[in-house]
Design an enzyme around this catalytic site. Structure first.
Site, PDB file in Angstrom:
ATOM      1  N   SER A  16      10.638   1.191  19.279  1.00 22.90           N
ATOM      2  CA  SER A  16      10.603   1.491  20.709  1.00 22.90           C
ATOM      3  C   SER A  16      11.540   0.609  21.536  1.00 22.90           C
ATOM      4  O   SER A  16      11.962   1.006  22.609  1.00 22.90           O
ATOM      5  CB  SER A  16       9.174   1.349  21.227  1.00 22.90           C
ATOM      6  OG  SER A  16       8.632   0.099  20.853  1.00 22.90           O
ATOM      7  N   HIS A  20       7.198  -4.314  25.916  1.00 20.68           N
ATOM      8  CA  HIS A  20       8.647  -4.086  26.044  1.00 20.68           C
ATOM      9  C   HIS A  20       9.253  -4.852  27.212  1.00 20.68           C
ATOM     10  O   HIS A  20       8.695  -4.848  28.307  1.00 20.68           O
ATOM     11  CB  HIS A  20       8.904  -2.585  26.205  1.00 20.68           C
ATOM     12  CG  HIS A  20       8.328  -1.777  25.097  1.00 20.68           C
ATOM     13  ND1 HIS A  20       7.180  -1.049  25.234  1.00 20.68           N
ATOM     14  CD2 HIS A  20       8.723  -1.624  23.816  1.00 20.68           C
ATOM     15  CE1 HIS A  20       6.888  -0.449  24.080  1.00 20.68           C
ATOM     16  NE2 HIS A  20       7.809  -0.800  23.193  1.00 20.68           N
ATOM     17  N   ASP A  24       6.267  -3.572  30.254  1.00 19.50           N
ATOM     18  CA  ASP A  24       4.891  -3.195  29.945  1.00 19.50           C
ATOM     19  C   ASP A  24       4.303  -4.258  29.012  1.00 19.50           C
ATOM     20  O   ASP A  24       4.822  -5.375  28.960  1.00 19.50           O
ATOM     21  CB  ASP A  24       4.809  -1.757  29.377  1.00 19.50           C
ATOM     22  CG  ASP A  24       5.541  -1.585  28.051  1.00 19.50           C
ATOM     23  OD1 ASP A  24       5.895  -2.605  27.410  1.00 19.50           O
ATOM     24  OD2 ASP A  24       5.750  -0.431  27.637  1.00 19.50           O
TER      25      ASP A  24
END
Ligand code: NAG
Ligand code: NAG
Ligand code: NAG
Length: 279
Positions: A39, A245, A242
């Site tokens: 991600s 990340h 978040d």
């Protein structure tokens, strides 16, 4: 329970491979850039997939010109910033949407929640397909991410340190692997980026940086942003967007040091800029 589902998201190996095929004479420093990872590098591959690891809704992309794209950040991610530094002129398209000639300049295969599989032997496979210039990013201080700080709770700093020490063991072995591949594979040029060290020095260099809390409100256990909730106003004050990340500002800082090392330890045996210059 929910925590288990997303565990792969942050236990992952965020690897980015730079593949050099022919010596381009034009402005870009490399003719193409192929990306593999999780991600931290995903630019939209999960949008059409049935998974909880998604980022194609607001507030993701709040600082990105095209809005939410599936990038797990408020703006550019690490590989976008690297592509800019390499003079590539545009971001590498995700595999999910890359079409036609555009794939000659590279494809981004990174997918949120991706894991390392036993059978992959990824670096050697890429070499066998012709890749000769390959960048491996180490893991960051996962224990210090807001998600883990929250998960550690009252166990506090020893819990955080335990996770970070596991990360450092992994990174040490990854660096050894780079050395090994460089000696065993003919003409291979692998480099290792000290993502952990660069990230830590970012946290230290900005006295007022908030490192233990995320900018957006996160879903309990999931650590991705709560859809459509208004995030913090000043994103540059936060290290993390978040629960897991980094913010765009963090990504840009790490990319800059990966590209042009400030300390000898930032990149091994040399930085991305030097790698790109090699024939
Ligand atoms: C991966 O390899 C390890 C070590 O050989 C083994 O213990 C593990 O079961 C393997 N996992 C899978 C999914 O094959
Ligand atoms: C984050 O760090 C600040 C400053 O050190 C501290 O006051 C706060 O309690 C921490 N928050 C969490 C959630 O750990
Ligand atoms: C945002 O935060 C940065 C870093 O702390 C600071 O330099 C800047 O002045 C802040 N911007 C606003 C609009 O508050």
């Amino acid at each position: 329970m929910a925590r288990e589902i997303v565990k792969p998201l942050w236990t992952l190996f965020s690897a980015i491979f730079l593949i050099y095929l022919v010596n381009g004479a034009a402005q870009p420093q490399v003719p193409c850039y192929f990306i593999f990872g999780d991600s931290l590098s995903d630019s939209g591959n999960n949008n059409g997939l049935f998974t909880v690891a998604k980022a194609n809704f607001r507030p993701y992309g709040i600082d990105f010109p095209r809005g939410p794209t599936g990038r797990f950040s408020n703006g550019r991610n690490l590989v976008d910033a690297v592509a800019e530094l390499l003079g590539l002129g545009s971001y590498i398209p995700p595999f999910a949407t890359a079409r036609g000639k555009e794939i000659l300049k590279g494809v981004n295969y990174a997918s949120g929640s991706a894991g390392i599989r036993n059978e992959t032997g990824r670096q050697v496979t890429l070499y066998n397909f012709g890749a000769r210039k390959i960048v491996l990013f180490g893991l960051g201080a996962i224990g210090s991410a807001p998600s883990e700080v929250a998960a550690c709770g009252t166990k506090g700093s020893s819990c955080v340190a335990y996770i970070n020490s596991a990360v450092q063991i992994f990174n040490g072995r990854l660096k050894s692997l780079v050395q090994e591949l460089n000696s065993n594979l003919r003409n291979a040029k692998f480099i290792y980026i000290d993502y952990y060290g660069i990230g830590s020095s970012y946290a230290l260099s900005r006295g007022s940086l908030i490192t233990n809390v995320s900018c957006c409100g996160v879903k309990d256990g999931l650590n991705t942003c709560i859809p459509f909730q208004i995030p913090c106003r000043n994103r540059t004050r936060f290290m993390f967007w978040d629960g897991i990340h980094p913010t765009e500002a963090t990504n840009v800082f790490i990319a800059a040091r990966a590209y042009k090392a400030e300390f000898l330890t930032d990149a091994f045996p040399y930085d991305i800029h030097s790698l790109a210059q090699l024939s």
